[in-house]
Design an enzyme around this catalytic site. Structure first.
Site, PDB file in Angstrom:
ATOM      1  N   ARG A   1     -10.154  -0.043  15.524  1.00 41.03           N
ATOM      2  CA  ARG A   1     -10.016   0.671  14.254  1.00 41.03           C
ATOM      3  C   ARG A   1     -11.025   0.057  13.292  1.00 41.03           C
ATOM      4  NH1 ARG A   1      -4.220   1.516  11.301  1.00 41.03           N
ATOM      5  NH2 ARG A   1      -4.550  -0.678  10.815  1.00 41.03           N
TER       6      ARG A   1
ATOM      7  N   LYS B   1       0.848  -1.202   0.000  1.00 35.16           N
ATOM      8  CA  LYS B   1       0.000   0.000   0.000  1.00 35.16           C
ATOM      9  C   LYS B   1       0.879   1.245   0.000  1.00 35.16           C
ATOM     10  CE  LYS B   1      -0.245  -0.406   5.006  1.00 35.16           C
ATOM     11  NZ  LYS B   1      -1.020  -0.912   6.137  1.00 35.16           N
TER      12      LYS B   1
ATOM     13  N   MET C   1      13.164  24.538   2.301  1.00 39.51           N
ATOM     14  CA  MET C   1      12.422  23.746   1.319  1.00 39.51           C
ATOM     15  C   MET C   1      13.344  22.960   0.397  1.00 39.51           C
ATOM     16  SD  MET C   1       9.459  24.933  -1.351  1.00 39.51           S
ATOM     17  CE  MET C   1       8.529  25.827  -0.129  1.00 39.51           C
TER      18      MET C   1
ATOM     19  N   TYR D   1      17.361  30.230   8.118  1.00 37.04           N
ATOM     20  CA  TYR D   1      16.185  30.942   8.629  1.00 37.04           C
ATOM     21  C   TYR D   1      16.201  30.983  10.148  1.00 37.04           C
ATOM     22  CZ  TYR D   1      14.087  30.775   3.980  1.00 37.04           C
ATOM     23  OH  TYR D   1      13.829  30.941   2.651  1.00 37.04           O
TER      24      TYR D   1
HETATM   25  C1  LIG Z   1      -0.141  -1.909   6.721  1.00 34.10           C
HETATM   26  C2  LIG Z   1      -0.715  -3.101   7.355  1.00 34.10           C
HETATM   27  C3  LIG Z   1       0.111  -4.172   7.725  1.00 34.10           C
HETATM   28  C4  LIG Z   1       1.620  -4.103   7.656  1.00 34.10           C
HETATM   29  O1  LIG Z   1       2.094  -3.524   8.829  1.00 34.10           O
HETATM   30  P1  LIG Z   1       3.669  -3.372   9.114  1.00 34.10           P
HETATM   31  O2  LIG Z   1       3.713  -2.835  10.482  1.00 34.10           O
HETATM   32  O3  LIG Z   1       4.175  -2.399   8.093  1.00 34.10           O
HETATM   33  O4  LIG Z   1       4.249  -4.726   8.941  1.00 34.10           O
HETATM   34  C5  LIG Z   1      -0.492  -5.309   8.195  1.00 34.10           C
HETATM   35  N1  LIG Z   1      -1.836  -5.417   8.311  1.00 34.10           N
HETATM   36  C6  LIG Z   1      -2.652  -4.388   7.984  1.00 34.10           C
HETATM   37  C7  LIG Z   1      -4.118  -4.553   8.150  1.00 34.10           C
HETATM   38  C8  LIG Z   1      -2.123  -3.212   7.520  1.00 34.10           C
HETATM   39  O5  LIG Z   1      -2.936  -2.198   7.215  1.00 34.10           O
END
Ligand SMILES: *Cc1c(COP(=O)(O)O)cnc(C)c1O
Length: 380
Positions: free
Chosen positions: A137, A35, A316, A264
């Site tokens: 969640r 992702k 930046m 800055y």
């Molecule tokens: C992103 C995610 C993972 C991976 O988690 P890591 O801590 O990066 O290994 C696993 N399960 C779900 C549901 C996630 O959203």
């Protein structure tokens, strides 16, 4: 040309997948989490290096489509799982048309799955059913998880009971045992009427901290990318290799007089004549402005690497570093994170975690792919 770049190391990704697999029983499968464009690494560079994973996990349909396109280009078919499921009935229909595995975490998704069913032989005929065991969640709560499982099983679906740890990075946190116990109870109950039900509980931290909770699928993310998944051990101690190097170059060198200030808000001033260098990267590239006490690695004219302090405020496009007493040339490469400093060290100085630094890089740095990243010379 401004040489600020993000270099991805496919060999490190492949290595890290191997390390993860070495933690697992032979029957446990790895869902490689790609992702957020493979945690900022880019799916084009990442997926070929992780092709021996058992499937790929993404957060939304557009990510699934992009992953499918990369796999199609490689002539590979692998499971792709929407780990938040469909966001509408239309998305559910598209997902099953493409045979994307879907998670179900709320009532509407359940209704869509019961009204529009895929074929028996499709991968998406197995539902990733999410149980909220304590993170609050996503997922069905205690009072609904069994009835949700029952209605899906009655409709002929196979199930993967899934849940997510809130504190797996901290092995001793009491919530872990509570989540494991709830998960085990629900799994046993569901298996009493749907005996072929599979299970998936662990993220990267769970893989390393809870070796008896691996079940049928683990969902590995951060460990694949070589950043630390657990609090009490570094990525290096777990034998994980950084899959990304963020680098820039020295673009100017100045000798300050005592009392001269830099950057800055004039946050830093020379106490005595002092050599500093300007580095070609800033928050416009995704380097965090908030860092306190971060270091960068710079190569001197003899090819030795040194860790130098960032001084003054990150701007930046640039920031300044302390190179006093070193023989540094214009254009010399500067490593912001990679083998050293590690992304976890920089994250600590920025009050965040490696995950966020990877994901918030902008489109400005050049992207390249290179297998080796280790320096020719050790640090002085
Ligand atoms: C992103 C995610 C993972 C991976 O988690 P890591 O801590 O990066 O290994 C696993 N399960 C779900 C549901 C996630 O959203």
């Amino acid at each position: 040309m401004r040489s600020t770049s993000i270099t991805i190391h496919p060999n490190a990704l492949t290595h890290n997948l191997q390390i993860i697999k070495s933690q697992l029983d032979r029957t446990t499968k790895v869902l490689a989490m790609v992702k957020a464009d493979a945690y900022g690494h880019g799916i084009d560079a990442t997926i070929p290096a992780l092709i021996h994973a058992d499937g790929f996990g993404v957060a939304c349909l557009s990510e699934a489509m992009a992953v499918k396109q990369v796999l199609d280009g490689m002539n590979h078919k692998k499971p792709i799982v929407l780990i938040e499921g469909a966001f509408s009935l239309d998305e559910w229909k598209v997902a099953i048309d493409h045979d994307f595995g879907c998670l179900i975490h709320h009532e509407n998704q359940l209704i869509w799955a019961l009204s529009h069913r895929p074929k028996q032989d499709q991968f998406c005929h197995t539902i990733w059913l999410k149980y909220n065991t304590g993170m609050s969640r996503l997922g069905f709560n205690d009072d609904h998880i069994i009835t949700a499982a029952k209605s899906l099983a009655d409709a002929g679906y196979r199930l993967i009971l899934t849940s997510h740890f809130a504190c797996a990075d901290d092995k001793s946190h009491p919530l872990n045992a509570q989540q494991i116990s709830k998960f085990d109870q629900a799994l046993a109950c569901i298996r009493s009427f749907a005996p072929d039900t599979l299970a998936s509980l662990c993220n990267s931290a769970g893989i390393f901290n809870f070796k008896h909770q691996h079940h049928d699928w683990v969902r590995a993310g951060i460990a694949l990318y070589g950043s630390k998944p657990i609090t009490d051990q570094s990525a290096k101690a777990l034998n994980l290799m950084p899959a990304m190097t963020l680098s820039a170059q020295v673009m100017a060198i100045h000798t300050l007089a005592a009392g001269d200030s830099i950057g800055y808000s004039a946050l830093w001033a020379a106490q005595k004549p002092h050599q500093i260098a300007v580095v070609s990267i800033g928050y416009g590239d995704g380097y965090p402005r908030v860092v306190m006490g971060a270091k960068v690695s710079v190569t001197d004219t003899s090819g030795n690497r040194h860790l130098c302090d960032i001084i003054g405020r990150v701007a930046m496009d640039m920031f300044m570093i302390d190179i006093d007493g070193l023989d540094i040339a214009i254009n010399t490469p500067v490593v912001l994170w990679g083998d050293s400093p590690t992304i976890d060290e920089v994250a600590m100085c920025a009050g965040t975690i490696g995950y966020e630094l990877m994901c918030r890089l902008t489109t400005r740095p050049k992207r390249c792919i290179m297998d080796t990243y280790l320096p020719k010379k050790e640090f002085k």
